[in-house]
Design a protein around this motif. Sequence first.
Motif, PDB file in Angstrom:
ATOM      1  N   THR A 196       0.838  -1.185   0.000  1.00 27.06           N
ATOM      2  CA  THR A 196       0.000   0.000   0.000  1.00 27.06           C
ATOM      3  C   THR A 196       0.879   1.243   0.000  1.00 27.06           C
ATOM      4  O   THR A 196       1.872   1.298   0.718  1.00 27.06           O
ATOM      5  N   GLU A 197       0.511   2.219  -0.814  1.00 23.16           N
ATOM      6  CA  GLU A 197       1.207   3.501  -0.859  1.00 23.16           C
ATOM      7  C   GLU A 197       0.186   4.611  -0.711  1.00 23.16           C
ATOM      8  O   GLU A 197      -0.900   4.545  -1.278  1.00 23.16           O
ATOM      9  N   ARG A 198       0.529   5.619   0.043  1.00 24.57           N
ATOM     10  CA  ARG A 198      -0.380   6.750   0.255  1.00 24.57           C
ATOM     11  C   ARG A 198       0.430   8.020   0.487  1.00 24.57           C
ATOM     12  O   ARG A 198       1.574   7.980   0.926  1.00 24.57           O
ATOM     13  N   ILE A 199      -0.230   9.133   0.249  1.00 27.57           N
ATOM     14  CA  ILE A 199       0.286  10.435   0.655  1.00 27.57           C
ATOM     15  C   ILE A 199      -0.668  10.941   1.726  1.00 27.57           C
ATOM     16  O   ILE A 199      -1.883  11.000   1.516  1.00 27.57           O
ATOM     17  N   THR A 200      -0.119  11.257   2.883  1.00 32.88           N
ATOM     18  CA  THR A 200      -0.950  11.686   4.007  1.00 32.88           C
ATOM     19  C   THR A 200      -1.497  13.087   3.763  1.00 32.88           C
ATOM     20  O   THR A 200      -1.047  13.803   2.864  1.00 32.88           O
ATOM     21  N   SER A 201      -2.458  13.482   4.590  1.00 33.59           N
ATOM     22  CA  SER A 201      -3.018  14.833   4.481  1.00 33.59           C
ATOM     23  C   SER A 201      -1.951  15.892   4.729  1.00 33.59           C
ATOM     24  O   SER A 201      -2.082  17.022   4.283  1.00 33.59           O
ATOM     25  N   GLY A 202      -0.873  15.519   5.407  1.00 31.23           N
ATOM     26  CA  GLY A 202       0.247  16.433   5.659  1.00 31.23           C
ATOM     27  C   GLY A 202       1.286  16.424   4.547  1.00 31.23           C
ATOM     28  O   GLY A 202       2.320  17.068   4.648  1.00 31.23           O
ATOM     29  N   GLY A 203       1.022  15.639   3.474  1.00 32.29           N
ATOM     30  CA  GLY A 203       1.922  15.612   2.336  1.00 32.29           C
ATOM     31  C   GLY A 203       3.050  14.607   2.430  1.00 32.29           C
ATOM     32  O   GLY A 203       3.944  14.581   1.582  1.00 32.29           O
ATOM     33  N   GLU A 204       3.032  13.757   3.440  1.00 30.91           N
ATOM     34  CA  GLU A 204       4.092  12.761   3.587  1.00 30.91           C
ATOM     35  C   GLU A 204       3.749  11.495   2.804  1.00 30.91           C
ATOM     36  O   GLU A 204       2.605  11.053   2.783  1.00 30.91           O
ATOM     37  N   TYR A 205       4.754  10.917   2.171  1.00 32.53           N
ATOM     38  CA  TYR A 205       4.601   9.673   1.424  1.00 32.53           C
ATOM     39  C   TYR A 205       4.868   8.502   2.358  1.00 32.53           C
ATOM     40  O   TYR A 205       5.868   8.492   3.073  1.00 32.53           O
ATOM     41  N   ILE A 206       3.954   7.538   2.385  1.00 35.16           N
ATOM     42  CA  ILE A 206       4.181   6.330   3.177  1.00 35.16           C
ATOM     43  C   ILE A 206       3.959   5.110   2.294  1.00 35.16           C
ATOM     44  O   ILE A 206       3.153   5.125   1.367  1.00 35.16           O
ATOM     45  N   ARG A 207       4.711   4.067   2.563  1.00 31.99           N
ATOM     46  CA  ARG A 207       4.593   2.819   1.815  1.00 31.99           C
ATOM     47  C   ARG A 207       4.698   1.664   2.790  1.00 31.99           C
ATOM     48  O   ARG A 207       5.634   1.593   3.589  1.00 31.99           O
ATOM     49  N   LEU A 208       3.714   0.775   2.723  1.00 31.69           N
ATOM     50  CA  LEU A 208       3.746  -0.444   3.522  1.00 31.69           C
ATOM     51  C   LEU A 208       3.989  -1.609   2.579  1.00 31.69           C
ATOM     52  O   LEU A 208       3.226  -1.820   1.635  1.00 31.69           O
ATOM     53  N   GLU A 209       5.054  -2.340   2.811  1.00 31.64           N
ATOM     54  CA  GLU A 209       5.312  -3.521   2.003  1.00 31.64           C
ATOM     55  C   GLU A 209       4.333  -4.612   2.391  1.00 31.64           C
ATOM     56  O   GLU A 209       3.895  -4.696   3.538  1.00 31.64           O
ATOM     57  N   ALA A 210       4.005  -5.460   1.423  1.00 34.56           N
ATOM     58  CA  ALA A 210       3.109  -6.583   1.692  1.00 34.56           C
ATOM     59  C   ALA A 210       3.752  -7.490   2.733  1.00 34.56           C
ATOM     60  O   ALA A 210       4.956  -7.729   2.732  1.00 34.56           O
ATOM     61  N   LYS A 211       2.934  -7.970   3.653  1.00 34.05           N
ATOM     62  CA  LYS A 211       3.407  -8.865   4.697  1.00 34.05           C
ATOM     63  C   LYS A 211       2.336  -9.905   4.944  1.00 34.05           C
ATOM     64  O   LYS A 211       1.197  -9.556   5.277  1.00 34.05           O
ATOM     65  N   ALA A 212       2.665 -11.154   4.740  1.00 39.20           N
ATOM     66  CA  ALA A 212       1.701 -12.226   4.930  1.00 39.20           C
ATOM     67  C   ALA A 212       1.364 -12.339   6.418  1.00 39.20           C
ATOM     68  O   ALA A 212       2.203 -12.729   7.222  1.00 39.20           O
ATOM     69  N   VAL A 213       0.152 -11.947   6.756  1.00 41.87           N
ATOM     70  CA  VAL A 213      -0.289 -11.957   8.148  1.00 41.87           C
ATOM     71  C   VAL A 213      -1.556 -12.774   8.259  1.00 41.87           C
ATOM     72  O   VAL A 213      -2.516 -12.531   7.540  1.00 41.87           O
ATOM     73  N   GLN A 214      -1.547 -13.760   9.128  1.00 47.46           N
ATOM     74  CA  GLN A 214      -2.754 -14.533   9.443  1.00 47.46           C
ATOM     75  C   GLN A 214      -3.289 -13.976  10.751  1.00 47.46           C
ATOM     76  O   GLN A 214      -2.722 -14.210  11.815  1.00 47.46           O
ATOM     77  N   PRO A 215      -4.371 -13.176  10.683  1.00 49.67           N
ATOM     78  CA  PRO A 215      -4.841 -12.497  11.899  1.00 49.67           C
ATOM     79  C   PRO A 215      -5.262 -13.445  13.010  1.00 49.67           C
ATOM     80  O   PRO A 215      -5.808 -14.513  12.760  1.00 49.67           O
ATOM     81  N   ASN A 216      -4.995 -13.025  14.224  1.00 51.15           N
ATOM     82  CA  ASN A 216      -5.405 -13.758  15.421  1.00 51.15           C
ATOM     83  C   ASN A 216      -6.813 -13.297  15.782  1.00 51.15           C
ATOM     84  O   ASN A 216      -6.992 -12.348  16.513  1.00 51.15           O
ATOM     85  N   ARG A 217      -7.794 -13.963  15.222  1.00 48.43           N
ATOM     86  CA  ARG A 217      -9.183 -13.562  15.426  1.00 48.43           C
ATOM     87  C   ARG A 217      -9.683 -14.056  16.761  1.00 48.43           C
ATOM     88  O   ARG A 217     -10.681 -13.781  17.252  1.00 48.43           O
TER      89      ARG A 217
END
Length: 57
Positions: free
Chosen positions: A36-57
């Motif tokens: 996921t890539e986004r630009i925040t409302s403050g103009g900052e660029y953030i990128r989250l690399e894909a990470k295989a996560v099996q949620p603990n429901r």
Amino acid sequence: MNEVDWHGAIATYSGSQLEEVVDLAEQVSQTLNQETERITSGGEYIRLEAKAVQPNR
């Protein structure tokens, strides 16, 4: 807390109705599993690399 526990934390602490909580927790889990890539409302660029996560429901 690591990524697998976010699902439960959202469900516990969000203060929303049950259906909304489940939807939000699922969205967070899906986001963690894809890049996921986004630009925040403050103009900052953030990128989250894909990470295989099996949620603990």
